[in-house]
Design an enzyme around this catalytic site. Structure first.
Site, short mmCIF file in Angstrom:
data_model
loop_
_atom_site.label_atom_id
_atom_site.label_comp_id
_atom_site.label_asym_id
_atom_site.label_seq_id
_atom_site.Cartn_x
_atom_site.Cartn_y
_atom_site.Cartn_z
N GLU A 143 0.88 -1.21 0.08
CA GLU A 143 0.21 0.00 -0.01
C GLU A 143 0.81 1.21 0.31
O GLU A 143 1.75 1.44 0.63
CB GLU A 143 -1.01 0.07 1.18
N CYS A 242 -14.38 -1.80 -7.71
CA CYS A 242 -15.86 -1.45 -7.47
C CYS A 242 -16.09 -0.24 -8.47
O CYS A 242 -16.87 0.67 -8.04
CB CYS A 242 -15.83 -1.11 -5.97
N1 SAM Z 1 -8.29 -4.19 -0.89
C1 SAM Z 1 -8.71 -3.14 -0.04
C2 SAM Z 1 -9.53 -4.00 0.93
O1 SAM Z 1 -10.20 -4.79 0.54
O2 SAM Z 1 -9.59 -3.43 2.09
C3 SAM Z 1 -9.02 -2.18 -0.63
C4 SAM Z 1 -8.10 -1.51 -1.78
S1 SAM Z 1 -8.85 0.10 -2.40
C5 SAM Z 1 -9.96 -0.40 -3.61
C6 SAM Z 1 -7.41 0.39 -3.34
C7 SAM Z 1 -6.16 0.69 -2.90
O3 SAM Z 1 -5.04 1.00 -3.69
C8 SAM Z 1 -6.00 2.18 -1.90
O4 SAM Z 1 -5.79 1.77 -0.61
C9 SAM Z 1 -5.31 2.93 -2.65
O5 SAM Z 1 -4.46 3.57 -1.63
C10 SAM Z 1 -4.12 1.94 -3.15
N2 SAM Z 1 -3.27 2.36 -4.39
C11 SAM Z 1 -3.46 3.62 -4.87
N3 SAM Z 1 -2.32 3.65 -5.87
C12 SAM Z 1 -1.58 2.48 -5.77
C13 SAM Z 1 -0.29 1.88 -6.26
N4 SAM Z 1 0.20 2.61 -7.39
N5 SAM Z 1 0.07 0.71 -6.17
C14 SAM Z 1 -0.62 0.05 -5.00
N6 SAM Z 1 -1.70 0.50 -4.64
C15 SAM Z 1 -2.18 1.52 -4.76
#
Ligand code: SAM
Length: 326
Positions: A143, A242
């Site tokens: 993350e 989502c």
């Molecule tokens: N999987 C999590 C859960 O079930 O609780 C929710 C994930 S949320 C949809 C997407 C996440 O990707 C966010 O926390 C965001 O900060 C992170 N994110 C944003 N850019 C990213 C990157 N370049 N690499 C990895 N994660 C990233």
């Protein structure tokens, strides 16, 4: 506040006619709230007794139970009481949408796996995977956003997760740093979050635009290649969002299939397609055909109980398969 006109027009084109009424209502009517009992907590079931004593009426979710996950639903009117009760903070339950639970259930990690969760915070899917693995094997949870990273760590601690290490990193780098490594990869990609839209909550909608969808898609293209490159040959990747936007869903899967010759979309199990609000991925968008394999991906259409979601399970061929090379 109403939903953005561009979104409404696209959703109307995408959503199967027979599911539209329930779907449109779900953007404005209160939603039931779901949670899971923590499979790693010896006293988890006592949370149900405490809830019933407090007047709540949790009901089991049969399809989740049939897949080994103890998921429960409370009526929308009990949302406040459920989310503010002591059980919400003591590790016995985890409040999570039913659609979100589907992703780990379909990826099915085992105690022998090294799992990569490439976009992990706040940790709902990491935690369910750790529970499914009995806290054995290994999970690397990535993350890049500092505040969210610390929330992820706190949630893992609260739920008693010990098989997971967290990394404050950009997921786009991992495939290059750890090629052909993980038996399972979860990519719950950052997205335009269209399924979080609430017609009465401007802050759930304000960030959205077609430009934002395109921006998310550019990042998702790089993330899915990184996720796939990190996967060990023979391993499986679960890509989900989502969002309803084909640019963030089927087109991202199409991008992977084009760039990585060894990637193959796996057919979903029959039980998931039997859920009344689940349909296959779409076959074309804006007059452009999508790969046939997209029909093996899944769209969860929103209802009073479930959020909208997109899921694709992808297998990495034994050869790995860099596009264009044998
Ligand atoms: N999987 C999590 C859960 O079930 O609780 C929710 C994930 S949320 C949809 C997407 C996440 O990707 C966010 O926390 C965001 O900060 C992170 N994110 C944003 N850019 C990213 C990157 N370049 N690499 C990895 N994660 C990233």
């Amino acid at each position: 506040m109403s939903l953005p006109a561009d979104f409404v027009e696209r959703f109307q084109q995408l959503c199967p006619p027979e599911l539209r009424d329930a779907a449109w209502r779900s953007f404005s009517e209160p939603k039931a709230v779901s949670f899971r009992l923590n499979a790693l907590h010896a006293e988890a079931a006592s949370a149900l007794t405490d809830m019933r004593t407090a007047g709540l009426t949790p009901e089991p979710v049969a399809w989740a139970e049939s897949q080994g996950v103890q998921a429960w639903l409370c009526p929308a009117a009990q949302r406040e009481a459920l989310t503010h009760g002591p059980w919400a903070n003591d590790g016995r339950i985890y409040i999570q949408s039913l659609s979100s639970m589907l992703a780990p259930i379909l990826l099915a990690p085992t105690a022998d796996d090294w799992v990569l969760d490439l976009a992990a915070a706040p940790g709902g899917k990491t935690i369910l995977m750790a529970e499914m693995m009995g806290n054995a094997g290994k999970i690397s949870a990535v993350e890049p956003v500092s505040g969210r990273f610390h929330r992820l760590k706190a949630n893992l601690d609260r739920m008693g997760i010990t098989n997971t290490r967290c990394y404050l990193k950009d997921g786009r780098e991992i495939g290059r740093l750890k090629p052909d490594t993980f038996q399972r990869v979860m990519l719950d990609a950052p997205c335009s979050s269209e399924s979080r839209f609430r017609a009465d909550a401007p802050d759930s909608i304000d960030h959205w635009s077609l430009r934002k969808v395109a921006e998310c898609a550019r990042k998702q293209e790089r993330l899915i290649l990184s996720a796939y490159d990190g996967l060990a040959p023979g391993g499986q990747l679960l890509y989900c969002t989502c969002s309803y936007a084909p640019e963030e869903n089927e087109r991202i899967v199409a991008h992977l299939l084009k760039k990585r010759a060894g990637a193959e979309v796996l057919p979903p199990p029959a039980w998931v397609l039997a859920l009344p609000n689940v349909r296959p991925g779409i076959g074309s968008w804006q007059d452009k055909p999508l790969p046939e394999a997209c029909a093996q991906t899944l769209r969860v259409w929103p209802t009073a109980e479930m959020d909208g979601f997109y899921l694709a399970l992808i297998h990495k061929g034994a050869r790995g398969g860099e596009a264009g090379f044998l």
